[in-house]
Design a protein around this motif. Structure first.
Motif, mmCIF file in Angstrom:
data_model
loop_
_atom_site.group_PDB
_atom_site.id
_atom_site.type_symbol
_atom_site.label_atom_id
_atom_site.label_comp_id
_atom_site.label_asym_id
_atom_site.label_seq_id
_atom_site.Cartn_x
_atom_site.Cartn_y
_atom_site.Cartn_z
ATOM 1 N N UNK A 19 31.782 38.288 53.701
ATOM 2 C CA UNK A 19 32.515 39.695 52.806
ATOM 3 C C UNK A 19 34.444 39.151 52.220
ATOM 4 N N UNK A 20 34.616 39.076 53.504
ATOM 5 C CA UNK A 20 35.642 39.390 53.634
ATOM 6 C C UNK A 20 36.861 37.856 52.596
ATOM 7 N N UNK A 21 35.563 36.622 52.778
ATOM 8 C CA UNK A 21 36.564 35.505 52.344
ATOM 9 C C UNK A 21 36.509 36.017 51.024
ATOM 10 N N UNK A 22 35.214 36.448 50.991
ATOM 11 C CA UNK A 22 35.088 36.422 48.781
ATOM 12 C C UNK A 22 36.221 37.786 49.053
ATOM 13 N N UNK A 23 36.251 38.788 49.601
ATOM 14 C CA UNK A 23 37.224 40.078 49.123
ATOM 15 C C UNK A 23 38.482 39.337 48.897
ATOM 16 N N UNK A 24 38.957 38.698 49.761
ATOM 17 C CA UNK A 24 39.929 37.861 49.982
ATOM 18 C C UNK A 24 40.566 36.960 48.288
ATOM 19 N N UNK A 25 39.382 36.164 47.759
ATOM 20 C CA UNK A 25 39.359 35.527 46.776
ATOM 21 C C UNK A 25 39.714 36.838 45.600
ATOM 22 N N UNK A 26 38.661 37.600 45.375
ATOM 23 C CA UNK A 26 38.387 38.885 44.838
ATOM 24 C C UNK A 26 39.827 39.372 44.425
ATOM 25 N N UNK A 27 40.823 39.655 45.228
ATOM 26 C CA UNK A 27 42.019 40.107 45.024
ATOM 27 C C UNK A 27 43.304 39.589 45.173
ATOM 28 N N UNK A 28 43.131 38.516 45.185
ATOM 29 C CA UNK A 28 44.304 37.543 44.548
ATOM 30 C C UNK A 28 43.782 37.008 43.560
ATOM 31 N N UNK A 29 43.076 37.169 42.798
ATOM 32 C CA UNK A 29 42.901 36.564 40.922
ATOM 33 C C UNK A 29 43.260 37.898 40.739
ATOM 34 N N UNK A 30 43.412 39.110 40.771
ATOM 35 C CA UNK A 30 43.441 40.139 40.227
ATOM 36 C C UNK A 30 45.183 40.258 40.853
ATOM 37 N N UNK A 88 43.829 46.680 37.722
ATOM 38 C CA UNK A 88 43.373 45.889 38.545
ATOM 39 C C UNK A 88 43.048 45.917 39.815
ATOM 40 N N UNK A 89 43.419 46.894 39.997
ATOM 41 C CA UNK A 89 42.358 47.515 41.746
ATOM 42 C C UNK A 89 40.484 48.161 41.178
ATOM 43 N N UNK A 90 40.283 48.812 40.098
ATOM 44 C CA UNK A 90 39.039 49.295 39.571
ATOM 45 C C UNK A 90 38.384 47.426 39.424
ATOM 46 N N UNK A 91 39.181 46.788 38.370
ATOM 47 C CA UNK A 91 38.950 45.687 38.313
ATOM 48 C C UNK A 91 37.959 45.034 39.666
ATOM 49 N N UNK A 92 38.912 45.135 40.764
ATOM 50 C CA UNK A 92 38.515 44.221 41.164
ATOM 51 C C UNK A 92 37.367 44.517 42.274
ATOM 52 N N UNK A 93 37.721 45.797 42.920
ATOM 53 C CA UNK A 93 36.796 47.073 43.097
ATOM 54 C C UNK A 93 35.704 46.552 42.397
ATOM 55 N N UNK A 94 34.961 46.579 41.000
ATOM 56 C CA UNK A 94 33.639 46.013 40.446
ATOM 57 C C UNK A 94 33.718 44.995 40.692
ATOM 58 N N UNK A 95 33.832 43.847 41.027
ATOM 59 C CA UNK A 95 33.562 42.401 41.711
ATOM 60 C C UNK A 95 33.272 42.845 42.852
ATOM 61 N N UNK A 96 33.920 43.424 44.002
ATOM 62 C CA UNK A 96 33.284 43.916 44.722
ATOM 63 C C UNK A 96 32.323 43.738 45.474
ATOM 64 N N UNK A 97 31.736 45.466 45.036
ATOM 65 C CA UNK A 97 30.767 45.909 44.860
ATOM 66 C C UNK A 97 29.448 44.885 44.411
ATOM 67 N N UNK A 98 29.919 43.824 42.856
ATOM 68 C CA UNK A 98 28.821 43.412 42.746
ATOM 69 C C UNK A 98 28.099 42.471 43.090
ATOM 70 N N UNK A 99 29.870 42.230 44.302
ATOM 71 C CA UNK A 99 29.381 40.217 44.943
ATOM 72 C C UNK A 99 28.795 41.182 46.773
ATOM 73 N N UNK A 100 28.691 41.903 46.881
ATOM 74 C CA UNK A 100 27.684 42.721 47.816
ATOM 75 C C UNK A 100 26.114 43.354 47.298
ATOM 76 N N UNK A 101 26.488 43.344 46.083
ATOM 77 C CA UNK A 101 24.876 43.997 45.847
ATOM 78 C C UNK A 101 23.958 42.830 45.527
ATOM 79 N N UNK A 102 24.734 41.658 44.977
ATOM 80 C CA UNK A 102 23.872 39.707 44.493
ATOM 81 C C UNK A 102 23.241 39.507 46.170
ATOM 82 N N UNK A 103 24.925 39.841 47.377
ATOM 83 C CA UNK A 103 24.829 38.987 48.238
ATOM 84 C C UNK A 103 22.957 39.385 49.845
ATOM 85 N N UNK A 104 22.328 40.370 48.723
ATOM 86 C CA UNK A 104 21.185 41.061 49.428
ATOM 87 C C UNK A 104 19.767 39.627 48.538
ATOM 88 N N UNK A 105 20.278 39.529 47.936
ATOM 89 C CA UNK A 105 18.926 38.272 47.370
ATOM 90 C C UNK A 105 19.302 37.104 48.002
#
Length: 594
Positions: free
Chosen positions: A449-460, A488-505
């Motif tokens: 999760x934290x590696x993916x979060x790092x990629x997302x915030x770097x993107x924004x 930018x922070x809200x966009x990153x937060x939305x991607x983080x939330x989507x990542x967490x939801x999708x990872x459940x599968x």
């Protein structure tokens, strides 16, 4: 409800000085029987080294006697020039003095022990002595030096490939996390150490792991698990005749029953701790038990008894050497290590100067000159490569502008930013799941999760601040102010939330979680803390409110403050939640991103 357990100082180091013989516990009966051999006085010097080592290690009933054995072992080792037994003598001297409460003298003995072990090329001894040094620094409220020597211990013991010694280093590092209230991290360390001790059938280490796990569970409010683990630890230690840590765990049991509202049982455990400490002359434990009984009698309304126990607590507390002397020794030791490094640098510079002179003189020989030039070119390429690697590593730790300022000025000034957007995430029920999941898989999941979060915030274009257990913190608008950081922070937060939801599968065998996210915008102060292992951090009320936004959120939702809402309301749909009570802040307006 959670309650705090006072951290009582003890180390496992004294239990590992016989590792190379695979002796798994101190044995007072063995000390008593060996004392008869010692009293006969006809043991050759070489055999006497081993006899004194066993006597100093196993003598726990009479600490002064154990100390005399250790000092005799030191004198004989120096006489015979035996560095291995010199290490063991200083280690046991440090252990006995530490139990008596004289920490500055204990620390001096430990450093001499580590030096002797290093000279003897005995990695296990060097590593376990570093654990003891780290424990003393930890107890004297010097976390920087404590963590330095815990890392030295773990690194050294990994080279020694000794499971028991390595597990003890991991256990004591976990104890440092417990002291710093990093309960999730402490839980992971203690579970790992318990598994290692269980695999090698080492009851003493298992007892400490179980006892410390009990303390973690107590702080999580899980008193049944806490009581179960601590009682099991006490049972093991009683069989081994090791009373010092039992006093600590008995006080912890007193705290547990106090939390349950059973004052009588709390008093019984505290009184049992006091009696045991008095029998064995353990001053710090006597002081702690008197303080606990004073508190309990005060709750019962018996102020007369409370005062008697409090006076005894003060008397024993004042008899323990002032910890300030230990802190001074820590500073002196740090200065010594710095000066040693400077000597090495000067020596290296001198060697380079000599090489330069030699190279100049050899230029007249053409063939050798070509070889030298080729060699210098090769060194130059490698230096450039290492320089680039170092700069890359620095940029992984600090923002670009901050890294430039540090390289240019040698320091970084704290800066106030008037408007910054701060985000916190926290995984739901992480602590509960951590009890049921293998530590390796738990770490792999958090790492994913934290590696993916790092990629997302770097993107924004956002800045990662730090991770705290299972919490992730980042900020926008620093270190260089820029427009649109809230967007930018809200966009990153939305991607983080989507990542967490999708990872459940994901069918990857790893545990997956739900997440809460909180965001707030406001002023902060930013800069670097410390002189070692730099960390870029931010401070201010904005950080606290952002954390409250996260804790006031719900799983699967992004909760934002009024100030952030005003920044992004024209770009994003939001659901007004109303004014919600926040600890130490009163009512705050909050919004869910939809």
């Amino acid at each position: 409800m959670r309650f705090k357990i006072k951290r009582h100082f003890f180390s496992l180091t004294c239990f590992f000085c016989l590792l190379y013989l695979h002796v798994f516990a101190q044995d007072q009966k063995l000390a008593d029987s060996l004392a008869k051999v010692y009293e006969q006085g006809n043991v050759p010097d070489e055999d006497k080294l081993e006899l004194l080592r066993n006597l100093s290690f196993n003598e726990m009933r009479d600490l002064d006697l154990g100390l005399r054995y250790a000092e005799e072992l030191i004198d004989l080792s120096e006489k015979l020039g035996n560095d291995l037994y010199l290490y063991r003598g200083y280690l046991q001297k440090g252990n006995k003095i530490r139990y008596q409460g004289d920490l500055d003298l204990a620390l001096d003995a430990y450093f001499k022990s580590a030096q002797a072990a290093k000279k003897a090329k005995y990695k296990i001894g060097e590593g376990t002595t570093y654990i003891a040094v780290a424990d003393v620094y930890s107890f004297s409220n010097n976390p920087t030096n404590a963590m330095l020597y815990y890392h030295k211990a773990i690194s050294t013991l990994r080279e020694a490939d000794d499971s028991v010694a390595l597990a003890s280093a991991i256990l004591n590092a976990g104890d440092e996390h417990l002291n710093l209230k990093n309960y999730d991290s402490a839980l992971v360390y203690f579970r790992e150490s318990e598994l290692i001790f269980e695999n090698v059938d080492y009851p003493t280490g298992k007892a400490f792991s179980l006892g410390n796990l009990g303390m973690v569970y107590a702080n999580f409010g899980q008193s049944d698990l806490a009581e179960k683990n601590i009682n099991e630890a006490i049972s093991i230690l009683e069989e081994l005749g090791n009373f010092y840590p039992i006093c600590t765990y008995l006080i912890s049991m007193s705290d547990i029953y106090l939390e349950k509202g059973d004052i009588l049982m709390a008093m019984n455990y505290a009184a049992r701790s006091l009696k045991l400490a008095q029998v064995h002359g353990l001053k710090e434990q006597i002081s702690d038990a008197n303080l606990k009984l004073s508190e309990l009698y005060e709750k019962e309304g018996d102020l007369k008894k409370s005062l008697v126990y409090f006076k005894d607590h003060i008397a024993y507390r004042d008899s323990i050497n002032n910890l300030k002397s230990v802190q001074n020794m820590a500073d002196l030791r740090t200065d010594f290590e710095v000066s040693q490094k400077q000597i090495e640098v000067d020596h290296l510079n001198k060697e380079r100067e000599n090489q330069r002179i030699i190279l100049i003189s050899l230029v007249v020989i053409m063939v050798l000159g070509i070889i030298i030039l080729a060699t210098l070119f090769w060194y130059y390429k490698n230096i450039q490569k290492e320089k680039k690697r170092s700069e890359t590593l620095l940029l992984n730790i600090l923002p670009l502008e901050t890294a430039k300022e540090l390289k240019l000025n040698g320091k970084v000034e704290a800066v106030k930013a008037e408007k910054v957007t701060v985000l916190f995430t926290d995984f739901v029920e992480f602590s509960t799941l951590a009890e049921k999941i293998e530590p390796e898989k738990l770490v792999q999941s958090i790492d994913f999760y934290f590696k993916k979060f790092d990629e997302i915030i770097t993107k924004y274009g956002l800045e990662k601040i730090k991770t705290i257990g299972d919490s992730y913190m980042c900020a926008g608008g620093i270190p260089t102010p820029k427009e649109g950081h809230a967007f930018s922070m809200v966009m990153a937060a939305k991607e983080m939330m989507a990542l967490v939801e999708n990872s459940k599968n994901n069918n990857d065998g790893l545990p997956h979680f739900e997440v809460r996210i909180g965001i707030h915008t406001g002023p902060v102060v930013a800069g670097i803390v410390g002189i070692k292992k730099w960390q870029y951090d931010i401070w201010g009320d904005t950080v606290n409110i952002a954390s409250r936004m996260e804790s006031a959120s719900v799983p699967g939702k992004i909760n934002i403050s009024e100030s952030t809402y005003n920044e992004i309301k024209n770009e994003f749909k939001c659901e007004y939640r109303g004014e919600i009570e926040v600890k130490n802040r009163g009512l705050l307006k909050m919004y869910f991103l939809t």
